[in-house]
Design an enzyme around this catalytic site. Sequence first.
Site, short mmCIF file in Angstrom:
data_model
loop_
_atom_site.label_atom_id
_atom_site.label_comp_id
_atom_site.label_asym_id
_atom_site.label_seq_id
_atom_site.Cartn_x
_atom_site.Cartn_y
_atom_site.Cartn_z
N TRP A 30 0.84 -1.21 0.00
CA TRP A 30 0.00 0.00 0.00
C TRP A 30 0.87 1.25 0.00
O TRP A 30 0.53 2.26 -0.62
CB TRP A 30 -0.92 -0.01 1.22
CG TRP A 30 -1.82 1.18 1.31
CD1 TRP A 30 -3.06 1.31 0.75
CD2 TRP A 30 -1.58 2.41 2.01
NE1 TRP A 30 -3.60 2.55 1.04
CE2 TRP A 30 -2.72 3.24 1.80
CE3 TRP A 30 -0.52 2.91 2.76
CZ2 TRP A 30 -2.81 4.53 2.34
CZ3 TRP A 30 -0.61 4.18 3.31
CH2 TRP A 30 -1.75 4.97 3.10
N HIS A 31 2.00 1.18 0.68
CA HIS A 31 2.87 2.35 0.76
C HIS A 31 3.71 2.54 -0.50
O HIS A 31 4.19 3.65 -0.75
CB HIS A 31 3.80 2.24 1.98
CG HIS A 31 3.10 2.49 3.29
ND1 HIS A 31 2.47 1.49 4.01
CD2 HIS A 31 2.90 3.63 3.99
CE1 HIS A 31 1.94 2.01 5.10
NE2 HIS A 31 2.18 3.31 5.11
#
Length: 453
Positions: free
Chosen positions: A308-309
Amino acid sequence: MSFSSIIFCFIFLPIVVSLYFIIPKKLKNIYLLLASILFYSYSGIFYTIILLLIVLYNYISVRIMDKLEGKRRTGKLIEILIINIFTLCYFKYYYMILNNIFIDIAFKEIILPLGMSFYLFTVLSYIIDVYRKNIKSEHNFISFSLYILFFPKLVMGPIVRYSDFNKQIDNHDFDNSLFNYGFKRFIIGLSMKVILADTFARIISSYQVSSMLGSIVIIILYSLQIYYDFAGYTNMALGLSNVFGFKLPKNFDYPYLSKSVGEFFRRWHITLGKWFRDYVYIPLGGSRVSKLRLVINLLIVWLLTGMWHGASLNFIIWGLFLGIIIVMEKLLLSKIKIPKIISIPFTFIIISISWIFFFNSNASDITLILKNLININNFMDDKIIFIIRNNFVYLIIGLICITPLIKNLGERFQSKNNFIYNICNNIYLIILLIISTAYLISNSYQTFLYFNF
């Protein structure tokens, strides 16, 4: 447009707030929606069009899905999820992966639209909740759009559930105490960002690690920078929401006082952690499974958290590193009671080491920091001594303010003499705003880390 910019603080915000309290109540939601679109348009018209198309597509598609049953409902859910996840993956990973493989492909300069990970996760929570029939699909397009686009939370969260926001869409009248509290919180968040986070960022960028002490200091600075950067933004976002009569969920709860890594991520970026818990971890079976399956579930969640990052390997390593630590805590340490005096510093050390991978995508930079961390033959260098001496006050303030010490002292003082406390508190906030403004004017090194996500 950054919250910690002159144009936002002294042009956009005063105008938007002033007009908000003039226009009729029935037009306030439309007004906030238009202000939010204008806010986002500052990052580029192209990305604003993409954002509006995402909103329109999901509004129509979820309305259709909510009228279906059985396999047709599930099929529509899968279609909507695929479209949204593909959109996120295309913009989030295209430049980092495909562009590294196919150097000459068209549109190779495409970058991630601001806040896409945040507002698409907001959309996904809405889609899944409607599918589960936890909520009804929103019929009012203005209300749905405002839920997604509300500018205080648009770019960097918090990730708000529709069930929490919907209750307030038609009930956010002016509240004097909430309005005042909101501005106070915004000022505190602004000061966290421009006075502390940006100062720590400048120090990090000016120093090449070359000693054991240098590695230790840089690792601590990583921890302080990311906290004051993101928690500062969150305070500004929550404060702005309060100004307009909304209450959004908190995202931080003194995470560096956690007694375990698992607890840390229940107190850090709280809304993202709850998102992964409710929409990934629990559907996988949560903790009510065999030990092997529990390990797999946790590693899947943390692999996805890392992804996600970002798509680069350092985020994958960061996520899996933390996942492995949490697995060890669940299986080996859950029944052992460790004193706070040991568990809190130990957790801080583990989390601080993890930020090495979060901040650095270059393997040589990571290796340099880790090598020097155990380099007992070269404990310190002249530059790190110079940095510590010249930034000692910032370091002390940064370490004190990750605890509730000042807050607790303020509450004790307030309980003894509320009138004097209010006077002192207002003077303190005015001084803080003046200092923050001075930093804004002079600050040439400024960025929000989480703008990248």
